[in-house]
Design a protein around this motif. Structure first.
Motif, mmCIF file in Angstrom:
data_model
loop_
_atom_site.group_PDB
_atom_site.id
_atom_site.type_symbol
_atom_site.label_atom_id
_atom_site.label_comp_id
_atom_site.label_asym_id
_atom_site.label_seq_id
_atom_site.Cartn_x
_atom_site.Cartn_y
_atom_site.Cartn_z
ATOM 1 N N LYS A 290 0.845 -1.183 0.000
ATOM 2 C CA LYS A 290 0.000 0.000 0.000
ATOM 3 C C LYS A 290 0.884 1.237 0.000
ATOM 4 O O LYS A 290 1.836 1.332 0.758
ATOM 5 N N VAL A 291 0.563 2.202 -0.872
ATOM 6 C CA VAL A 291 1.306 3.455 -0.870
ATOM 7 C C VAL A 291 0.338 4.561 -0.495
ATOM 8 O O VAL A 291 -0.666 4.782 -1.160
ATOM 9 N N SER A 292 0.644 5.257 0.589
ATOM 10 C CA SER A 292 -0.294 6.257 1.090
ATOM 11 C C SER A 292 -0.397 7.432 0.123
ATOM 12 O O SER A 292 0.571 7.845 -0.493
ATOM 13 N N GLY A 293 -1.623 7.931 0.005
ATOM 14 C CA GLY A 293 -1.841 9.138 -0.786
ATOM 15 C C GLY A 293 -2.063 8.886 -2.258
ATOM 16 O O GLY A 293 -2.829 9.573 -2.895
ATOM 17 N N ASN A 294 -1.412 7.862 -2.820
ATOM 18 C CA ASN A 294 -1.567 7.612 -4.244
ATOM 19 C C ASN A 294 -1.683 6.108 -4.480
ATOM 20 O O ASN A 294 -0.696 5.407 -4.574
ATOM 21 N N SER A 295 -2.936 5.656 -4.580
ATOM 22 C CA SER A 295 -3.153 4.223 -4.704
ATOM 23 C C SER A 295 -2.732 3.706 -6.079
ATOM 24 O O SER A 295 -2.505 2.540 -6.276
ATOM 25 N N ALA A 296 -2.637 4.593 -7.059
ATOM 26 C CA ALA A 296 -2.237 4.157 -8.396
ATOM 27 C C ALA A 296 -0.764 3.768 -8.415
ATOM 28 O O ALA A 296 -0.337 2.915 -9.176
ATOM 29 N N ALA A 297 0.010 4.425 -7.562
ATOM 30 C CA ALA A 297 1.410 4.020 -7.431
ATOM 31 C C ALA A 297 1.397 2.709 -6.665
ATOM 32 O O ALA A 297 0.503 1.955 -6.766
ATOM 33 N N GLY A 298 2.357 2.441 -5.879
ATOM 34 C CA GLY A 298 2.288 1.230 -5.080
ATOM 35 C C GLY A 298 2.828 0.049 -5.837
ATOM 36 O O GLY A 298 2.862 0.034 -7.058
ATOM 37 N N GLY A 299 3.244 -0.946 -5.070
ATOM 38 C CA GLY A 299 3.836 -2.115 -5.692
ATOM 39 C C GLY A 299 2.779 -2.975 -6.341
ATOM 40 O O GLY A 299 1.594 -2.707 -6.269
ATOM 41 N N GLN A 300 3.258 -4.035 -6.982
ATOM 42 C CA GLN A 300 2.324 -5.009 -7.515
ATOM 43 C C GLN A 300 2.412 -6.271 -6.680
ATOM 44 O O GLN A 300 3.420 -6.539 -6.038
ATOM 45 N N ALA A 301 1.323 -7.012 -6.691
ATOM 46 C CA ALA A 301 1.297 -8.266 -5.951
ATOM 47 C C ALA A 301 2.202 -9.282 -6.643
ATOM 48 O O ALA A 301 2.529 -9.141 -7.816
ATOM 49 N N ALA A 302 2.598 -10.296 -5.897
ATOM 50 C CA ALA A 302 3.443 -11.346 -6.457
ATOM 51 C C ALA A 302 3.061 -12.682 -5.841
ATOM 52 O O ALA A 302 2.367 -12.743 -4.822
ATOM 53 N N VAL A 303 3.508 -13.744 -6.498
ATOM 54 C CA VAL A 303 3.364 -15.091 -5.958
ATOM 55 C C VAL A 303 4.742 -15.564 -5.518
ATOM 56 O O VAL A 303 5.735 -15.345 -6.211
ATOM 57 N N PHE A 304 4.793 -16.184 -4.336
ATOM 58 C CA PHE A 304 6.070 -16.603 -3.756
ATOM 59 C C PHE A 304 6.114 -18.114 -3.589
ATOM 60 O O PHE A 304 5.116 -18.753 -3.290
ATOM 61 N N ALA A 305 7.323 -18.660 -3.789
ATOM 62 C CA ALA A 305 7.568 -20.076 -3.522
ATOM 63 C C ALA A 305 8.748 -20.184 -2.571
ATOM 64 O O ALA A 305 9.767 -19.512 -2.759
ATOM 65 N N TRP A 306 8.588 -21.001 -1.542
ATOM 66 C CA TRP A 306 9.656 -21.204 -0.548
ATOM 67 C C TRP A 306 10.040 -22.680 -0.505
ATOM 68 O O TRP A 306 9.194 -23.560 -0.677
ATOM 69 N N ASP A 307 11.303 -22.930 -0.240
ATOM 70 C CA ASP A 307 11.763 -24.290 0.021
ATOM 71 C C ASP A 307 11.282 -24.708 1.412
ATOM 72 O O ASP A 307 11.498 -23.996 2.395
ATOM 73 N N VAL A 308 10.615 -25.851 1.487
ATOM 74 C CA VAL A 308 10.020 -26.285 2.754
ATOM 75 C C VAL A 308 11.076 -26.506 3.833
ATOM 76 O O VAL A 308 10.879 -26.151 4.998
ATOM 77 N N LEU A 309 12.215 -27.081 3.453
ATOM 78 C CA LEU A 309 13.217 -27.430 4.462
ATOM 79 C C LEU A 309 13.982 -26.213 4.965
ATOM 80 O O LEU A 309 14.156 -26.029 6.166
ATOM 81 N N SER A 310 14.434 -25.347 4.031
ATOM 82 C CA SER A 310 15.273 -24.212 4.441
ATOM 83 C C SER A 310 14.455 -22.973 4.791
ATOM 84 O O SER A 310 14.921 -22.088 5.504
ATOM 85 N N GLY A 311 13.227 -22.894 4.258
ATOM 86 C CA GLY A 311 12.423 -21.689 4.467
ATOM 87 C C GLY A 311 12.812 -20.541 3.549
ATOM 88 O O GLY A 311 12.244 -19.451 3.631
ATOM 89 N N GLU A 312 13.778 -20.772 2.644
ATOM 90 C CA GLU A 312 14.258 -19.701 1.757
ATOM 91 C C GLU A 312 13.317 -19.522 0.567
ATOM 92 O O GLU A 312 12.761 -20.497 0.054
ATOM 93 N N ILE A 313 13.199 -18.285 0.108
ATOM 94 C CA ILE A 313 12.441 -18.014 -1.116
ATOM 95 C C ILE A 313 13.204 -18.574 -2.317
ATOM 96 O O ILE A 313 14.395 -18.305 -2.474
ATOM 97 N N ILE A 314 12.506 -19.370 -3.139
ATOM 98 C CA ILE A 314 13.143 -19.896 -4.351
ATOM 99 C C ILE A 314 12.563 -19.248 -5.603
ATOM 100 O O ILE A 314 13.134 -19.359 -6.684
ATOM 101 N N ALA A 315 11.415 -18.581 -5.478
ATOM 102 C CA ALA A 315 10.846 -17.855 -6.625
ATOM 103 C C ALA A 315 9.920 -16.763 -6.120
ATOM 104 O O ALA A 315 9.224 -16.946 -5.115
ATOM 105 N N ALA A 316 9.958 -15.625 -6.809
ATOM 106 C CA ALA A 316 9.014 -14.534 -6.545
ATOM 107 C C ALA A 316 8.567 -14.025 -7.906
ATOM 108 O O ALA A 316 9.369 -13.478 -8.659
ATOM 109 N N VAL A 317 7.300 -14.274 -8.229
ATOM 110 C CA VAL A 317 6.796 -14.006 -9.579
ATOM 111 C C VAL A 317 5.810 -12.843 -9.527
ATOM 112 O O VAL A 317 4.729 -12.968 -8.968
ATOM 113 N N PRO A 318 6.168 -11.665 -10.107
ATOM 114 C CA PRO A 318 5.254 -10.532 -10.084
ATOM 115 C C PRO A 318 3.998 -10.834 -10.893
ATOM 116 O O PRO A 318 4.060 -11.471 -11.945
#
Length: 351
Positions: A290-318
């Motif tokens: 969320k970006v205050s004041g200007n909703s048109a700005a702001g980031g985009q959502a993404a989908v995340f994948a994590w390795d179950v054993l390490s907990g590390e992010i292995i993919a982040a897809v906008p």
């Protein structure tokens, strides 16, 4: 199975809905089709990956079949193992059972008095439908009987039941509620175990073997708990904070190729998470910053994948410009592909 290589190539964009997509599920094995439920009050059946896919992204604008009987937003969809039936729920306070080929409903159960957020099949031959509602109850419906009353009502939750997962090998129903509780009902033993997560629960999913349960909460974290004793096995998300087994937080760092640009967020919406790649990966949608004041700005959502054993992010897809949330994801083990349902009405399939 190695989790290191996770599919991130967009192959299919479905533009069949004209409202946010709240539910995505692949048809049962081998998962050739995808069923999507939207705020436009419809459920659509589409081919998951077009046959003519030659490395380009295919766009589809009309589904194979439209299922239209809901008068309100569709919030969840479940498919029977034989692919002949599916169930859908939403703002109607009803549970709809559909005949896939005929395109119409065969049953409509009206036992809830608030919107219905979650639905699953259960029982031998998928003879039972389980529904969870904002009226705080879980109802079990008998598909074979003509009764309009549920065969059982579970009333332990103190707030909206947002998510359900039936695990038939252990005869159990896992449920998540906005009261901050993860409850697992052992149907054979008549026992309930409760884990207190202290934040509204938006998603629950059992591992294939039934030993672990995944729970997403509105503090921007996804926790994997041991079902036998509630012990924290791993935590995902939290903006780069990891949680150790004692529940305390410790800082960790990771790079995404675009440092600092994509962070898993879930603070307001019902975001679903699932296991993927034979339970080696956790996959979840997320909310845009969320970006205050200007909703048109702001980031985009993404989908995340994590390795179950390490907990590390292995993919982040906008999810693409203007997408404020990806609230539902589904994984297809046979096809090695996954789908995400977006707030702009699109569904994107990656492999």
């Amino acid at each position: 199975m190695s989790s290191k290589r996770f599919p991130t190539q967009l192959v299919h964009t479905l533009k069949t809905h004209n409202g946010p997509v709240n539910a995505v599920t692949f048809s049962s094995y081998p998962g050739t089709y995808v069923l999507t439920g939207s705020s436009d009050r419809a459920v659509h059946l589409s081919r998951a990956v077009p046959t003519s896919n030659n490395g380009t992204v295919i766009e589809t604008t009309s589904p194979i079949q439209r299922y239209e009987a809901h008068g309100y937003s569709v919030l969840d969809v479940a498919v029977a193992a034989d692919n002949a039936r599916f169930a859908s729920v939403g703002g109607d306070r009803q549970v709809f059972l559909w005949d896939v080929e005929q395109g119409g409903t065969t049953r409509r159960w009206s036992g809830h008095n608030a919107r219905v957020e979650a639905v699953q099949f259960a029982g031998d031959g998928d003879s039972v439908v389980v529904s969870g509602s904002a009226d705080t109850t879980i109802n079990l419906w008998d598909c074979k009987s003509n009764s309009h009353k549920p065969i059982q009502t579970l009333t332990e939750a103190r707030d909206t039941v947002s998510s359900l997962h039936v695990h038939m090998p252990t005869y159990s129903i896992a449920s998540g509620s906005y009261d901050g509780r993860l409850r697992v009902y052992d149907i054979r033993m008549g026992r309930t175990t409760v884990d207190v997560l202290a934040h509204p629960v938006t998603s629950v999913r059992c591992s294939t073997d039934g030993h672990a349960v995944l729970a997403s909460t509105l503090d921007g974290r996804i926790r994997m708990l041991d079902r036998s004793d509630g012990r924290l096995l791993q935590a995902f998300g939290g903006g780069g904070e990891k949680e150790n087994a004692g529940g305390e937080r410790e800082k960790s760092s990771f790079t995404l190729g675009q440092p600092g640009s994509l962070v898993y967020r879930n603070s307001e919406l019902r975001i679903r998470s699932v296991f993927a790649k034979a339970d080696a990966v956790v996959l979840s949608g997320g909310e845009a910053e969320k970006v205050s004041g200007n909703s048109a700005a702001g980031g985009q959502a993404a989908v995340f994948a994590w390795d179950v054993l390490s907990g590390e992010i292995i993919a982040a897809v906008p999810a693409g410009p203007g997408v404020k949330a990806v609230s539902a994801v589904a994984w297809n083990e046979k096809g090695g592909c996954w789908a995400g349902g977006c707030s702009d009405g699109t569904v994107k399939v990656y492999r």
